[in-house]
Design an enzyme around this catalytic site. Structure first.
Site, mmCIF file in Angstrom:
data_model
loop_
_atom_site.group_PDB
_atom_site.id
_atom_site.type_symbol
_atom_site.label_atom_id
_atom_site.label_comp_id
_atom_site.label_asym_id
_atom_site.label_seq_id
_atom_site.Cartn_x
_atom_site.Cartn_y
_atom_site.Cartn_z
ATOM 1 N N PHE A 130 -7.935 49.786 15.648
ATOM 2 C CA PHE A 130 -7.096 50.812 16.278
ATOM 3 C C PHE A 130 -7.366 50.857 17.766
ATOM 4 C CE2 PHE A 130 -6.723 55.220 17.814
ATOM 5 C CZ PHE A 130 -5.341 55.351 17.710
ATOM 6 N N MET A 131 -6.295 50.788 18.562
ATOM 7 C CA MET A 131 -6.395 50.852 20.022
ATOM 8 C C MET A 131 -6.009 52.246 20.504
ATOM 9 S SD MET A 131 -4.496 47.213 20.829
ATOM 10 C CE MET A 131 -3.384 47.362 19.427
ATOM 11 N N GLY A 188 0.452 51.435 22.344
ATOM 12 C CA GLY A 188 -0.125 51.558 20.986
ATOM 13 C C GLY A 188 -0.497 50.210 20.436
ATOM 14 N N SER A 189 -0.984 50.006 19.222
ATOM 15 C CA SER A 189 -1.604 51.018 18.433
ATOM 16 C C SER A 189 -2.589 50.427 17.448
ATOM 17 C CB SER A 189 -0.543 51.818 17.695
ATOM 18 O OG SER A 189 -0.646 53.160 18.008
ATOM 19 N N ARG A 190 -2.261 49.326 16.697
ATOM 20 C CA ARG A 190 -3.238 48.703 15.809
ATOM 21 C C ARG A 190 -2.960 47.214 15.687
ATOM 22 N NH1 ARG A 190 -3.127 50.595 9.837
ATOM 23 N NH2 ARG A 190 -3.145 48.448 9.088
#
Length: 201
Positions: free
Chosen positions: A79-80, A166-168
């Site tokens: 996750f970022m 985002g995001s992952r």
């Protein structure tokens, strides 16, 4: 410092608006646009990375949020958050076999509901078998930018895409990689192109 081209464009708009805001509004309003431009550049930064001598490296900066088995394969998701670099990198050497876009929702990427989010799958033919990198949109991410296409040769740690806001990013390992092979756990902080997830050398 290198920046993603979209970031330069967005920051340029904010800087161009700064003197207008200062004249039409107040000097403080003009300063706010300068701060906004700096924030945009920080978000779209693209620093160099140096992969270690061996191992499957993380596709993203951030925190390990997903570790699970899917049949005979293992998935690790990173996750970022907003302070992380959002440039994604190849976890292994390989040839891009397919880039597939799947439409979907935009749920927060750290929740289980994100399994139904919009995503881009980058499937790599690597020495140990197919390795898949999945770029997943989040609650605010609306644009996933893959920078590769079928037939491209990628080196481990090479840039392969970017998710705007985002995001992952997930790695789906080939069969044969097991939970005991993992060098990271949920909650660990990793860096794209440098942190080793698995090393079977």
């Amino acid at each position: 410092m290198r920046f993603v081209s979209d970031g330069l464009r967005y920051a340029g708009v904010a800087l161009a608006a700064s003197p207008v805001a200062a004249v039409v509004g107040t000097p403080l309003a003009g300063l706010a646009f300068v701060v906004l431009a700096a924030g945009i550049l920080h978000f779209f930064r693209d620093p160099p990375r140096s992969p270690p001598a061996s191992g499957v490296v993380s596709p993203a900066d951030g925190r390990v949020s997903v570790v699970r088995e899917e049949g005979d394969r293992l998935r690790v998701g990173v996750f970022m958050n907003v302070t992380d670099v959002h440039v994604n990198r190849a976890p292994v050497d390989g040839t891009v076999r397919e880039v597939e876009h799947t439409p979907g929702a935009h749920r927060p990427a750290f929740t289980k509901d994100s399994d139904r989010n919009e995503r881009v799958h980058v499937r790599l033919d690597a020495a140990d078998g197919e390795t898949e990198v999945t770029l997943i949109a989040g609650a605010f991410a609306r644009r996933i930018h893959p920078w590769v296409e079928a037939g491209d040769e990628l080196a481990r740690g090479e840039r392969l895409g970017h998710i705007a806001f985002g995001s992952r990013a997930d790695v789906l390992f080939p069969p044969g990689v097991e939970m005991d092979d993992l060098l990271v756990s949920k909650g660990d902080t990793v860096r794209a192109g440098e942190s080793v997830l698995v090393d079977q050398s």
